[in-house]
Enzyme design. Structure first.
Site, PDB file in Angstrom:
ATOM      1  CE  LYS A 171      78.694  74.620  33.458  1.00 15.27           C
ATOM      2  NZ  LYS A 171      79.738  74.396  32.660  1.00 15.27           N
ATOM      3  N   GLY A 224      75.520  84.436  32.345  1.00 12.10           N
ATOM      4  CA  GLY A 224      75.993  83.896  31.330  1.00 12.10           C
ATOM      5  C   GLY A 224      74.818  84.492  29.841  1.00 12.10           C
ATOM      6  CB  SER A 225      73.679  83.483  26.778  1.00 15.58           C
ATOM      7  OG  SER A 225      73.262  82.146  26.878  1.00 15.58           O
ATOM      8  N   GLY A 229      69.977  81.564  30.421  1.00 19.57           N
ATOM      9  CA  GLY A 229      69.331  82.281  32.108  1.00 19.57           C
ATOM     10  C   GLY A 229      67.875  81.979  32.154  1.00 19.57           C
ATOM     11  CD  GLU A 248      73.655  90.281  37.351  1.00 20.20           C
ATOM     12  OE1 GLU A 248      73.514  90.826  36.456  1.00 20.20           O
ATOM     13  OE2 GLU A 248      73.358  90.405  38.479  1.00 20.20           O
ATOM     14  CB  CYS A 282      77.631  91.539  30.579  1.00 19.68           C
ATOM     15  SG  CYS A 282      78.361  91.269  32.156  1.00 19.68           S
ATOM     16  CD  GLU A 380      76.006  90.525  25.711  1.00 20.14           C
ATOM     17  OE1 GLU A 380      75.306  89.507  26.088  1.00 20.14           O
ATOM     18  OE2 GLU A 380      76.337  91.272  26.645  1.00 20.14           O
TER      19      GLU A 380
HETATM   20  P1  ADP Z   1      78.280  82.152  27.067  1.00 22.79           P
HETATM   21  O1  ADP Z   1      77.789  82.878  26.027  1.00 22.79           O
HETATM   22  O2  ADP Z   1      78.822  83.071  28.080  1.00 22.79           O
HETATM   23  O3  ADP Z   1      78.968  81.005  26.851  1.00 22.79           O
HETATM   24  P2  ADP Z   1      76.161  80.548  28.248  1.00 22.79           P
HETATM   25  O4  ADP Z   1      74.892  80.825  28.742  1.00 22.79           O
HETATM   26  O5  ADP Z   1      76.257  79.675  26.994  1.00 22.79           O
HETATM   27  O6  ADP Z   1      77.024  81.833  27.831  1.00 22.79           O
HETATM   28  O7  ADP Z   1      77.105  79.729  29.279  1.00 22.79           O
HETATM   29  C1  ADP Z   1      77.277  80.289  30.527  1.00 22.79           C
HETATM   30  C2  ADP Z   1      77.242  78.985  31.654  1.00 22.79           C
HETATM   31  O8  ADP Z   1      76.074  78.474  31.583  1.00 22.79           O
HETATM   32  C3  ADP Z   1      78.484  78.192  31.206  1.00 22.79           C
HETATM   33  O9  ADP Z   1      79.152  77.682  32.421  1.00 22.79           O
HETATM   34  C4  ADP Z   1      77.427  77.192  30.360  1.00 22.79           C
HETATM   35  O10 ADP Z   1      78.232  75.799  30.427  1.00 22.79           O
HETATM   36  C5  ADP Z   1      76.363  76.976  31.399  1.00 22.79           C
HETATM   37  N1  ADP Z   1      75.229  76.253  30.495  1.00 22.79           N
HETATM   38  C6  ADP Z   1      75.131  76.307  29.070  1.00 22.79           C
HETATM   39  N2  ADP Z   1      73.763  75.754  28.971  1.00 22.79           N
HETATM   40  C7  ADP Z   1      73.242  75.487  30.259  1.00 22.79           C
HETATM   41  C8  ADP Z   1      72.290  74.497  30.823  1.00 22.79           C
HETATM   42  N3  ADP Z   1      71.021  74.293  29.773  1.00 22.79           N
HETATM   43  N4  ADP Z   1      71.936  74.637  32.070  1.00 22.79           N
HETATM   44  C9  ADP Z   1      72.697  75.148  32.930  1.00 22.79           C
HETATM   45  N5  ADP Z   1      73.702  75.716  32.397  1.00 22.79           N
HETATM   46  C10 ADP Z   1      74.055  75.792  31.249  1.00 22.79           C
END
Ligand code: ADP
Length: 478
Positions: A171, A224-225, A229, A248, A282, A380
Site C-alpha cells: 500500500k 511513515g510518521s 507507526g 521506520e 527522515c 520533526e
Molecule cells: P506521512 O506523514 O509520511 O504521510 P503517515 O504515517 O501518515 O506519514 O503515512 C505513511 C503511510 O501510512 C501511508 O501509506 C499512509 O497511507 C499509511 N497510513 C496512514 N494511516 C494509517 C493507519 N491508520 N493504518 C495503516 N496505515 C496508515
C-alpha cells in the site's frame, strides 16, 4: 489517466479515486488513482495467501533470476522512472533518477541474497542429537510506504520480502502512488507469478488498517510518521494471530560541527543534509549543533550558500530544491517557520517563492540562536527547515545531540580522530556519520534507528532477513 489497484495480475478499479497532482505545477494532474475499500484489500490479501505455497517453494535460482531481471529493467528505465517520480513527488530530476537507480541496485542486491540463504548446523548438548537452524518465509507480508521515497522504499521492502519467499500486498502513500504502480508493473514484466505481489491503492485509514487487522497477513513493514507507526504496532499486537512488525519513523537528526572542522566540508554537509530533497527525508540534518569558535563563520557561509540555491520546478534542469510535496506539508512548514520566530529564534530565508508555474515553492529556512527546547528543535518538521544551536564544546554538543525523542541518524564534522571516534561511540542514534551529511546511506548495510525513530529489526542489507524470515530450530536424534 486512471490507475487501478493490481491484484493477482488484474487491474481492479474502485468507484472512488484520488488525484495525484504535480507539486511543481498544480495544473498538471499525474493521474486519478483508485481509492480501494476494505473488500478490495481483502481480495489482495487472499490472492497473496493463495500464491504463497508455490512462491515460497520456488528455487533460489528462480527468485534470483526474477529479481535480477527486475533490477535490469529498472536500470534501463531510470530516465522514465526518475521523471515520473520527480513529477509526482517534487524532488529534482537528478534526485529522482538517483532514487530510481537505487531501486535497481536494491533489487540486484536481493537477487544475490536469494543465493546466499544459509543456515547453521551444530551439535546438541545431548548425545547423538544434531541441531539445524534454518530460515523460512513468513507468509503474506503487508508493506505500507510513505511519499518521500516513492520508489526506493517500496523497493527495499519488496525485494527482501520476495527473496525470502514471502508474498506481498503493498500500500503506497496516497499522494505519490505512481512510482510504486510502475514498479509493480516492472516486476510482472520480469516474470513474477500472479498474486505474488499485489498493489492496493488507497487511504491508510482504510487499506492500511485492513492489512493490519487481517488474520492472513503475517507481518507488517511500515515507514511513515510516529503516530501512525505506534497505531500500527498496537494493531499488530492486538490482532490474532499477532503480527511481526517493523517500523521506520521520524528523525530530528543532529549534525555537530566542531571548531576544528573543515569549514567548506561542514557547510556542504549541512546544506545537503538539511535542504536537499526539500528536507523531506527522515535522515535530514534538522539540528546543526555548532561550537562557538566556528559558529559565526559557519552561519555566514551556510546562509550565503542557501541564498544561492535555485528553488523551482522539479523537472527544470537548473533546479536544486524542488517544491514541498503538497498543500498540507506546505502549511506545516510555514507553521513551523512562524513558530520558530515566535519562539525567539532568528530566521534566515524561508520565503515563499513565486515561479512560472503554481506550486509549493519554499526557500530553505535556517533558524539561528535556537535552543534545543524549542519546538523547531524537538519536533520533526519534514521540510526545508533547520536550526542552528550554539554550544561551548564537544561535551555540550554531545549532550544536545542526544537530547531528543528520536535516534535515526547523526553526524559530526571534525578533523579530530579522538572526537570522531567518541562521537560514533556515544551517539544515541542508529547511524553515525563523520564528515558526511546525516542523510545519504548505502543499500547493502543496515538502515534504522533507536528511540522514537524505529521499532523492530533493521531494514536493508543482509540484516533485512531478520524481519522477512522466521527462524526454525530443528533437532534430530540419529
Ligand atoms: P506521512 O506523514 O509520511 O504521510 P503517515 O504515517 O501518515 O506519514 O503515512 C505513511 C503511510 O501510512 C501511508 O501509506 C499512509 O497511507 C499509511 N497510513 C496512514 N494511516 C494509517 C493507519 N491508520 N493504518 C495503516 N496505515 C496508515
Amino acid at each position: 489517466m486512471e490507475f487501478d489497484s493490481i491484484i493477482n495480475g488484474d487491474f481492479v478499479a474502485s468507484a472512488e479515486r484520488s488525484q495525484n497532482i504535480n507539486p511543481s505545477d498544480l495544473s498538471d494532474v499525474v493521474g486519478l488513482f483508485a481509492r480501494a475499500d476494505r473488500a478490495v484489500t481483502n481480495q489482495a490479501i487472499e490472492a497473496a495467501a493463495e500464491a504463497f505455497p508455490s512462491w515460497s517453494a520456488t528455487t533460489p535460482q528462480l527468485r534470483h533470476d526474477i529479481l535480477k531481471r527486475a533490477s535490469d529493467l529498472i536500470l534501463q528505465r531510470v530516465d522514465t522512472l526518475g521523471r515520473a517520480l520527480s513529477r509526482e513527488e517534487g524532488k529534482t530530476l537528478a534526485e529522482g533518477m538517483g532514487e530510481a537507480t537505487r531501486a535497481g541496485q536494491v533489487f540486484a542486491f536481493f537477487a544475490g541474497e536469494c543465493l546466499r540463504a544459509g543456515g547453521e548446523q551444530l551439535p546438541s548438548t545431548r548425545p547423538g542429537v544434531g541441531v539445524t537452524i534454518t530460515r523460512e518465509a513468513l507468509g503474506v507480508v503487508g508493506l505500507i510506504t510513505p511519499w518521500n521515497f516513492p520508489i526506493a522504499i517500496p523497493a527495499w521492502k519488496i525485494a527482501p520480502a520476495l527473496a525470502w519467499g514471502n508474498t506481498v500486498v503493498l500500500k503506497p502513500a496516497e499522494i505519490a502512488p505512481h512510482s510504486a504502480w510502475l514498479l509493480v508493473q516492472i516486476l510482472a514484466e520480469a516474470g513474477l507469478p500472479k498474486g505474488v505481489l499485489n498493489l492496493v491503492l488507497g487511504k491508510g485509514s482504510v487499506v492500511g488498517e485492513a492489512l493490519v487487522e487481517h488474520p492472513k497477513v503475517a507481518a507488517i513493514s511500515f515507514t511513515g510518521s510516529v503516530n501512525t507507526g505506534r497505531r500500527i504496532a498496537q494493531g499488530c499486537t492486538a490482532a490474532l494471530p499477532m503480527k511481526k512488525v517493523q517500523l521506520e519513523m521520524g528523525g530530528k537528526n543532529p549534525l555537530v560541527v566542531l571548531d576544528d572542522a573543515d569549514l567548506d566540508l561542514a557547510v556542504e554537509a549541512a546544506l545537503n543534509g538539511a535542504f536537499y530533497s526539500t528536507g523531506q527525508r527522515c535522515t535530514a540534518s534538522s539540528r546543526l549543533i555548532v561550537t562557538k569558535g566556528i559558529h559565526d563563520a559557519f552561519v555566514a557561509r551556510l546562509s550565503e550558500r542557501m541564498q544561492a540555491l535555485v528553488v523551482g520546478h522539479a523537472l527544470d534542469a537548473k533546479t536544486q530544491i524542488g517544491p514541498v510535496v503538497d498543500q498540507n506539508q506546505f502549511e506545516i512548514d510555514l507553521g513551523y517557520i512562524a513558530r520558530g520566530t515566535d519562539e525567539g529564534a532568528r530566521l534566515i530565508g524561508g520565503e515563499v517563492v513565486k515561479a512560472e508555474t503554481e506550486g509549493y515553492f519554499l526557500r530553505p529556512a535556517l533558524f539561528t540562536e535556537a535552543d534545543n527546547a524549542m519546538a523547531i528543535a524537538r519536533e520533526e518538521i519534514f521540510g526545508p527547515v533547520a536550526c542552528v544551536i550554539a554550544v561551548d564544546d564537544f561535551e555540550s554538543a554531545m549532550e544536545v545531540a542526544n537530547d531528543t525523542d528520536f535516534g535515526l541518524s547523526s553526524g559530526i564534522c571534525t578533523t579530530s580522530l579522538k572526537y570522531a571516534e567518541a562521537f560514533k561511540r556515544r551517539s544515541g542514534a542508529g547511524m553515525a556519520m563523520v564528515n558526511l551529511p546525516t542523510a545519504g546511506v548505502d543499500y547493502h548495510v543496515p538502515f534504522g534507528g533507536r528511540k522514537g525513530s524505529s521499532y523492530g529489526s533493521r531494514e536493508q542489507g543482509t540484516y533485512a532477513r531478520d524481519f522477512y524470515s522466521a527462524v526454525k530450530t530443528a533437532y534430530t536424534l540419529a
